[in-house]
Design an enzyme around this catalytic site. Structure first.
Site, PDB file in Angstrom:
ATOM      1  N   ALA A  71       0.837  -1.205   0.000  1.00  0.00           N
ATOM      2  CA  ALA A  71       0.000   0.000   0.000  1.00  0.00           C
ATOM      3  C   ALA A  71       0.869   1.251   0.000  1.00  0.00           C
ATOM      4  O   ALA A  71       0.630   2.187  -0.777  1.00  0.00           O
ATOM      5  CB  ALA A  71      -0.930  -0.001   1.206  1.00  0.00           C
ATOM      6  N   TYR A  72       1.881   1.266   0.834  1.00  0.00           N
ATOM      7  CA  TYR A  72       2.778   2.419   0.894  1.00  0.00           C
ATOM      8  C   TYR A  72       3.475   2.610  -0.450  1.00  0.00           C
ATOM      9  O   TYR A  72       3.524   3.720  -0.986  1.00  0.00           O
ATOM     10  CB  TYR A  72       3.808   2.201   2.007  1.00  0.00           C
ATOM     11  CG  TYR A  72       4.709   3.388   2.236  1.00  0.00           C
ATOM     12  CD1 TYR A  72       4.278   4.489   2.973  1.00  0.00           C
ATOM     13  CD2 TYR A  72       6.010   3.414   1.719  1.00  0.00           C
ATOM     14  CE1 TYR A  72       5.104   5.582   3.190  1.00  0.00           C
ATOM     15  CE2 TYR A  72       6.843   4.499   1.929  1.00  0.00           C
ATOM     16  CZ  TYR A  72       6.395   5.576   2.662  1.00  0.00           C
ATOM     17  OH  TYR A  72       7.212   6.658   2.865  1.00  0.00           O
ATOM     18  N   SER A  73       4.013   1.529  -1.007  1.00  0.00           N
ATOM     19  CA  SER A  73       4.724   1.620  -2.284  1.00  0.00           C
ATOM     20  C   SER A  73       3.802   2.094  -3.394  1.00  0.00           C
ATOM     21  O   SER A  73       4.174   2.944  -4.217  1.00  0.00           O
ATOM     22  CB  SER A  73       5.331   0.260  -2.644  1.00  0.00           C
ATOM     23  OG  SER A  73       6.260  -0.168  -1.662  1.00  0.00           O
TER      24      SER A  73
ATOM     25  N   THR B  36       0.993   3.848  -3.166  1.00  0.00           N
ATOM     26  CA  THR B  36       0.569   5.245  -3.025  1.00  0.00           C
ATOM     27  C   THR B  36       1.706   6.207  -3.349  1.00  0.00           C
ATOM     28  O   THR B  36       1.483   7.268  -3.945  1.00  0.00           O
ATOM     29  CB  THR B  36       0.035   5.538  -1.619  1.00  0.00           C
ATOM     30  OG1 THR B  36       1.011   5.174  -0.633  1.00  0.00           O
ATOM     31  CG2 THR B  36      -1.253   4.769  -1.351  1.00  0.00           C
ATOM     32  N   LYS B  37       2.921   5.846  -2.985  1.00  0.00           N
ATOM     33  CA  LYS B  37       4.042   6.738  -3.280  1.00  0.00           C
ATOM     34  C   LYS B  37       4.353   6.749  -4.781  1.00  0.00           C
ATOM     35  O   LYS B  37       4.766   7.790  -5.318  1.00  0.00           O
ATOM     36  CB  LYS B  37       5.273   6.341  -2.466  1.00  0.00           C
ATOM     37  CG  LYS B  37       5.097   6.568  -0.961  1.00  0.00           C
ATOM     38  CD  LYS B  37       4.724   8.022  -0.634  1.00  0.00           C
ATOM     39  CE  LYS B  37       4.676   8.272   0.864  1.00  0.00           C
ATOM     40  NZ  LYS B  37       4.377   9.685   1.200  1.00  0.00           N
TER      41      LYS B  37
END
Length: 248
Positions: free
Chosen positions: A154-156, A158-159
């Site tokens: 999710a972090y990857s 979104t970034k």
């Protein structure tokens, strides 16, 4: 190191401004002659940060709430009189597990803050920058958006979205006096690390050729250049502070 007067007469909104990179950037903008309004979810931390930073105002706001962001933007304009700079530093990591185990509620929360929230902030502030005929936008992404980190889907994702969004926005605004760029730091010492297991931090450190985590002031220096008049011919791009991890 500071540059006296670099932000003289400039007014900035900094999200995630109660701690970490956002707070450090805001502190430097004020030290260099600017005025700042801080946004963050943590009302108690905001009150302390306002005194420490010397911010003109603070607003406790959940950036994943579009209506709340719109109201915060109007409040910032009323406090500052104008808005010249937007630094979007608010973000969360989410769960640290494989995709097939990733909780849906955590996925939605990360997308809501890191991507939707950043969009809401840009959408609310851009009209004020256009009205000035001048503006600088810095959207904080991550090397994870370029390379992807395992167990951080999710972090990857979104970034990566922040990078693509900023490239699109920068091209839209080119020629209108408003410049938009993204920062792609590797892991640096900040409160967000408390959201991660030590094994994940160790993995990310192992990917950095310099062999250490970054320090917040190193990314702050890059952000403040990007947010200043000195950054005048680079837009829709990414600036890297990754210790050699990503060089593209």
């Amino acid at each position: 190191m500071t540059f006296a007067g670099r932000f003289a007469g400039r007014a900035a909104v900094v999200t995630g401004g109660a701690s970490g990179l956002g707070k450090d950037v805001a502190t430097r903008i004020v030290a260099e002659g600017g005025t700042v309004v801080l946004w963050d979810m943590n009302a108690d931390a905001l009150a302390a940060a306002q005194a420490e930073v010397g911010a003109a105002g603070v607003t406790a706001v959940d950036v994943s709430d579009a209506d709340a962001v719109a109201k915060a933007a109007e409040a910032a304009l009323a406090t500052l009189g104008k808005i010249d700079v937007l630094v979007c530093s608010a973000g969360i990591t989410g769960a640290t597990v494989p995709v097939h185990e990733f909780p849906i509620d955590s996925w939605l929360q990360v997308v809501g803050v890191n991507l939707n929230g950043l969009f809401y902030c840009n959408r609310a502030i851009v009209p004020h920058l256009l009205a000035n005929g001048y503006g600088r936008i810095v959207n904080v992404a991550s090397v994870a958006g370029k390379e992807g980190n395992p167990n951080a889907s999710a972090y990857s994702a979104t970034k990566a979205g922040v990078i693509g969004f900023t490239k699109s926005l920068g091209k839209e605004l080119a020629g209108k006096g408003v410049i938009a760029n993204a920062l792609t730091p590797a892991t640096f010492e900040s409160p967000i690390l408390a959201q991660l297991p030590q094994s994940q931090v160790d993995y990310m450190r192992s990917k950095i050729p310099m062999g250490r985590l970054g320090e917040v002031h190193e990314s702050t220096a890059m952000v403040c250049f990007m947010a200043s008049e000195e950054c005048s011919f680079t837009t829709a791009s990414t600036f890297d502070t990754s210790g050699g991890r990503t060089t593209y």
